[in-house]
Design a protein around this motif. Structure first.
Motif, mmCIF file in Angstrom:
data_model
loop_
_atom_site.group_PDB
_atom_site.id
_atom_site.type_symbol
_atom_site.label_atom_id
_atom_site.label_comp_id
_atom_site.label_asym_id
_atom_site.label_seq_id
_atom_site.Cartn_x
_atom_site.Cartn_y
_atom_site.Cartn_z
ATOM 1 N N LEU A 248 0.454 -5.454 5.828
ATOM 2 C CA LEU A 248 -0.488 -4.406 5.457
ATOM 3 C C LEU A 248 -0.539 -4.278 3.937
ATOM 4 O O LEU A 248 0.493 -4.073 3.296
ATOM 5 N N PHE A 249 -1.738 -4.395 3.388
ATOM 6 C CA PHE A 249 -1.892 -4.281 1.931
ATOM 7 C C PHE A 249 -2.287 -2.864 1.525
ATOM 8 O O PHE A 249 -1.746 -2.309 0.573
ATOM 9 N N SER A 250 -3.237 -2.288 2.220
ATOM 10 C CA SER A 250 -3.667 -0.931 1.881
ATOM 11 C C SER A 250 -4.320 -0.280 3.090
ATOM 12 O O SER A 250 -4.818 -0.966 3.992
ATOM 13 N N GLN A 251 -4.313 1.035 3.097
ATOM 14 C CA GLN A 251 -5.013 1.773 4.126
ATOM 15 C C GLN A 251 -5.541 3.078 3.549
ATOM 16 O O GLN A 251 -4.921 3.681 2.679
ATOM 17 N N PHE A 252 -6.718 3.467 4.020
ATOM 18 C CA PHE A 252 -7.379 4.660 3.514
ATOM 19 C C PHE A 252 -7.863 5.501 4.682
ATOM 20 O O PHE A 252 -8.421 4.984 5.647
ATOM 21 N N ASN A 253 -7.649 6.802 4.568
ATOM 22 C CA ASN A 253 -8.143 7.738 5.568
ATOM 23 C C ASN A 253 -9.408 8.406 5.042
ATOM 24 O O ASN A 253 -9.465 8.829 3.890
ATOM 25 N N ALA A 254 -10.446 8.459 5.867
ATOM 26 C CA ALA A 254 -11.712 9.042 5.445
ATOM 27 C C ALA A 254 -12.336 9.784 6.617
ATOM 28 O O ALA A 254 -12.029 9.539 7.780
ATOM 29 N N SER A 255 -13.230 10.680 6.309
ATOM 30 C CA SER A 255 -13.913 11.430 7.353
ATOM 31 C C SER A 255 -15.052 10.614 7.938
ATOM 32 O O SER A 255 -15.547 9.671 7.318
ATOM 33 N N GLY A 256 -15.428 10.955 9.157
ATOM 34 C CA GLY A 256 -16.526 10.263 9.811
ATOM 35 C C GLY A 256 -16.052 9.130 10.684
ATOM 36 O O GLY A 256 -14.864 8.783 10.700
ATOM 37 N N PRO A 257 -16.968 8.503 11.424
ATOM 38 C CA PRO A 257 -16.613 7.412 12.335
ATOM 39 C C PRO A 257 -16.252 6.140 11.581
ATOM 40 O O PRO A 257 -16.504 6.038 10.373
ATOM 41 N N HIS B 91 -2.177 -8.308 -7.663
ATOM 42 C CA HIS B 91 -2.319 -6.930 -7.178
ATOM 43 C C HIS B 91 -1.338 -6.718 -6.028
ATOM 44 O O HIS B 91 -1.066 -7.642 -5.244
ATOM 45 N N TYR B 92 -0.814 -5.507 -5.937
ATOM 46 C CA TYR B 92 0.270 -5.207 -5.006
ATOM 47 C C TYR B 92 -0.132 -4.063 -4.082
ATOM 48 O O TYR B 92 -0.886 -3.166 -4.457
ATOM 49 N N GLY B 93 0.406 -4.115 -2.858
ATOM 50 C CA GLY B 93 0.025 -3.159 -1.839
ATOM 51 C C GLY B 93 1.042 -2.059 -1.646
ATOM 52 O O GLY B 93 1.252 -1.213 -2.515
ATOM 53 N N MET B 94 1.735 -2.088 -0.497
ATOM 54 C CA MET B 94 2.608 -0.987 -0.095
ATOM 55 C C MET B 94 3.915 -0.933 -0.881
ATOM 56 O O MET B 94 4.558 0.111 -0.949
ATOM 57 N N ALA B 95 4.341 -2.073 -1.474
ATOM 58 C CA ALA B 95 5.567 -2.102 -2.277
ATOM 59 C C ALA B 95 5.526 -3.329 -3.182
ATOM 60 O O ALA B 95 4.889 -4.331 -2.862
ATOM 61 N N ASN C 190 7.972 -3.699 3.570
ATOM 62 C CA ASN C 190 6.569 -3.307 3.443
ATOM 63 C C ASN C 190 5.886 -3.856 2.185
ATOM 64 O O ASN C 190 4.805 -3.384 1.813
ATOM 65 N N ALA C 191 6.497 -4.841 1.538
ATOM 66 C CA ALA C 191 5.884 -5.416 0.332
ATOM 67 C C ALA C 191 4.684 -6.282 0.699
ATOM 68 O O ALA C 191 4.659 -6.937 1.744
ATOM 69 N N SER C 192 3.685 -6.279 -0.162
ATOM 70 C CA SER C 192 2.518 -7.135 0.030
ATOM 71 C C SER C 192 1.845 -7.347 -1.318
ATOM 72 O O SER C 192 1.925 -6.505 -2.216
#
Length: 219
Positions: A181-190, A80-84, A60-62
């Motif tokens: 996959l570098f990053s992921q964010f969960n947020a409210s709304g569509p 800059h580094y992502g998941m690992a 999972n490194a990126s």
């Protein structure tokens, strides 16, 4: 040109005093640290083309780096580094000629050396990314690039995901090129946007550079 040296391959011109590839100027092994800035040997204002690969397998490194002209007068890379985190090697090319020998093969233009026998030319190949990974038996490097952004979900919540191009060893000892996959964010709304995708990139085969860069660069 009407006279002089010309190198042809498969009927196409690949080298002449007025038609030259960039050559390898520097190889740097980079230990991971978020926001780390690495100064290159290429002066600001000169061309600076950079490829990278990871040098070990980490699940999972990126990573990606920002390439910029630095305040000290040389191009810089900000990592800059992502998941690992993962170690990486960068290959830096320019039209600057390193390690000019006293004797050997030289090309001149207007009385100045524009190529010599120690140069390792940049050889780039196209790569079409289809959303997965392509496995090779030899190491490859790619430019640093964000290649995909998606925003998926429903009216209640969504996930924003960023992917980057990567190249490096696999867990089975082979080598791959693909997206990670570098990053992921969960947020409210569509979902915020329909996203984008960059399916084309390029790569270099690094075996020759890994084997001969110290001899070429005189280190």
């Amino acid at each position: 040109m009407s006279f002089g040296y010309q190198l042809m391959k498969n009927g196409k011109l690949v080298m002449a005093p007025d038609f030259l590839p960039y050559c390898l100027n520097q190889v740097i092994d980079v230990a991971p640290a978020e926001g780390k800035v690495v100064r290159t040997s290429i002066p600001n204002g000169k061309p600076c083309v950079v490829f990278f690969r990871t040098t070990s397998y980490v699940a999972n490194a990126s990573l990606y780096f920002i390439q910029r002209q630095g305040s000290a007068g040389y191009w810089e890379l900000e990592f800059h580094y992502g998941m690992a985190f993962v170690d990486a090697r960068v290959y830096i090319f320019s039209d600057t000629l390193p390690n000019i020998p006293d004797i050997g093969f030289f090309l001149y233009r207007n009385g100045s050396i524009v190529w010599h026998g120690n140069c390792l030319p940049l050889s780039v190949r196209p790569y079409s990314d289809l959303g997965g990974e392509t496995v090779f038996s030899y190491p490859l490097a790619v430019p640093s690039s964000v290649c995909n952004f998606t925003s998926v979900g429903n009216t209640i919540e969504h996930w924003d995901r960023w992917f980057v191009f990567m190249a490096g060893p696999t867990s089975s000892g082979q080598y791959n090129v693909g997206r990670a996959l570098f990053s992921q964010f969960n947020a409210s709304g569509p979902p915020t946007t329909s996203g984008f995708d960059i399916p084309m990139n390029s790569y270099i085969e690094t075996s020759v550079y890994d084997t001969y860069y110290k001899q070429s660069l005189g280190i």
